[in-house]
Design an enzyme around this catalytic site. Structure first.
Site: not given
Length: 494
Positions: A260, A297
């Site tokens: 990720e 993010c």
């Protein structure tokens, strides 16, 4: 900014040992200083593991593989619920630790602890729902009488590397499904924010996990390379920067990789929204772009507003951002919204990126100022696609805004990015919503909310430079397990 809060802290201890093979090492040879990100004073110290210690941890993980595999499903559930319960009891201690080591406002840290409780609770529920399938295989005459069942088995030892920005819940998203799947693990938390993970290790050490099933080791980046290269691991799960993540994938050899790696999320606000809907969109964008100082993010980085509502939305966002900038300060203050960035170097980088955008023709509508590690909540209008604010991940309280006229074209604009994690669309038109879902090159599309929305049970991950594989409890369990097939001939014939 000047730091006026009195120390010492209420819960933080002077030292935290690391965990090897489920046991705390209280007297390590080397210690790592952890700084209060607001005051910059040393808040505590933690043990720093050597390469030999990491190797020892891997040996423990390998030896405990069978015991973890054989751990009954109900026991896994009980352990995960116990962790959730202990997190609940220690919520204030964990929240303070997060705020000190990250610089995140205490209100955001409290939410993070709550999410971690949810993550472990969800994992407990899923631990007893790891289902297989019955498959009829008599698909032709020559296969008459053949049937099969499938079952998921733990894949084995897992290497984990977690980032600084959510030092508890992003650890939970690796640890909880590993326990549910029946896998031992070795975790490296960020060396900038290791305390939350070590507090979690303290909880895990009090559970009925098999001896040796987990290790939690702050360590140097150089020594941590063994986590990606060692073939005794069957999976490596990494959350962090694209540069490091893709190198890990290259070094991983035969093991499975889950990455990720971030994004620069686009958010579209469609035309002809009511005043009420526009107010909702503006409030959500302000939160999604600037909570936790934009260090997420999936924070909103690029806003595209339809020409029919552009001026109204811009006005609401600028006023809202100005108001939020007044709530800058000590992250331990419950009224604080904006805390410092993780380092002054990051604040200087953001300052340079905003300056580059302005030099290229963009306009700062609000903010645009740095004060040490603090960078003001900032909205930049009409930043060129070539500037870093548009095509890189800013990871700071900064977003861009520009208008659009054609919905199909704005979808292409959002897609014009090296990243593809999540995107958001505020719209009243169902055809536009489904067009976006069909054509946005991202791992998740959020309709009528910001791309910063993440539910801890959802499949979460991206495409392109945003990563590889999926997190989210059920989906992580799949990543951490292998399907085995049992074929049977003429079973049940009497």
């Amino acid at each position: 900014m000047s730091a006026s809060r009195l120390r010492p802290h209420k819960f933080l201890r002077p030292f935290y040992g690391y965990y090897v093979g489920s046991k705390e090492v209280a007297h390590p040879d080397v210690r790592l200083k952890v700084h209060d990100k607001y005051t910059e004073e040393v808040a505590t110290e933690v043990g720093l593991a050597s390469k030999a210690t990491i190797n020892n941890a891997i040996e423990h993980a390998v030896k405990s593989t069978r015991a973890m595999k054989d751990l009954p499903y109900f026991k896994r559930k009980e352990i995960l619920l116990e962790v959730a319960s202990r997190l609940q009891s220690g919520q204030k201690e964990f929240a303070e630790a997060i705020t000190i080591e990250v610089g995140k406002p205490i209100s955001d840290s409290t939410v993070e602890v709550g999410r971690a409780i949810d993550t472990f609770t969800l994992a407990a529920e899923e631990a007893v729902r790891i289902h297989g399938n019955y498959i009829p295989l008599d698909v032709s005459q020559r296969n008459a009488g053949i049937t099969a069942i499938t079952k998921r088995f733990p894949i084995g030892p897992i290497a984990m590397i977690s980032p600084f920005n959510f030092p508890l819940n992003l650890v939970a998203h690796k640890v909880a499904p590993a326990i549910a799947a029946g896998c031992p693990f070795v975790l490296k938390p960020s060396d900038r924010t290791p305390v939350s993970a070590l507090l979690l290790g303290e909880i895990l050490s009090k559970t009925a996990l098999p001896q040796g099933a987990f290790s939690i080791l702050p360590t140097s980046l150089e020594d941590a390379s063994i986590l990606s290269k060692d073939e005794r691991f069957k999976v490596i799960s990494f959350t962090g920067s694209p540069g490091v993540g893709w190198k890990i994938k290259n070094d991983a050899g035969k093991k499975r990789v889950v990455l990720e790696l971030g994004g620069n999320a686009g958010c579209i606000v469609d035309g002809n929204l009511s005043e009420e809907r526009l107010n909702h969109a503006s409030k959500r964008i302000l939160f999604g772009a600037f909570y936790s100082a934009g260090q997420s993010c999936i924070s909103v980085q690029r806003v595209y507003a339809h020409e029919s509502i552009y001026d109204a939305l811009k006005s609401k966002l600028v006023q809202g951002a100005a108001d939020l900038n007044k709530r800058k300060g000590d992250p331990m203050d419950p009224n604080t919204f904006l805390g410092p960035l993780i380092s002054e170097g990051d604040a200087k980088r953001v300052e340079e990126w905003v300056h580059e955008a302005v030099q290229s023709g963009a306009k700062v509508l609000v903010g645009g100022k740095r004060d040490g590690k603090f960078y003001d909540i900032t909205i930049v209008e009409n930043a060129p696609d070539s500037c870093k604010l548009k095509h890189k991940e800013v990871f700071a309280p900064v977003c861009t805004i520009e208008k659009f006229t054609d919905f199909k074209k704005v979808i292409d604009q959002v897609n014009d990015s090296q990243f593809g994690l999540q995107a958001g669309i505020f719209t009243d038109k169902i055809d536009n919503a489904f067009y976006g879902f069909q054509h946005l090159d991202v791992g998740g599309v959020v309709i009528n909310d910001v791309p910063s929305l993440r539910v801890d049970s959802q499949p979460y991950g991206g495409i392109k430079d945003s990563g590889f594989g999926r997190e989210g409890i059920t989906y992580s369990i799949e990543e951490f397990s292998e399907i085995k097939t049992l074929l049977m001939k003429d079973i049940g014939n009497l």
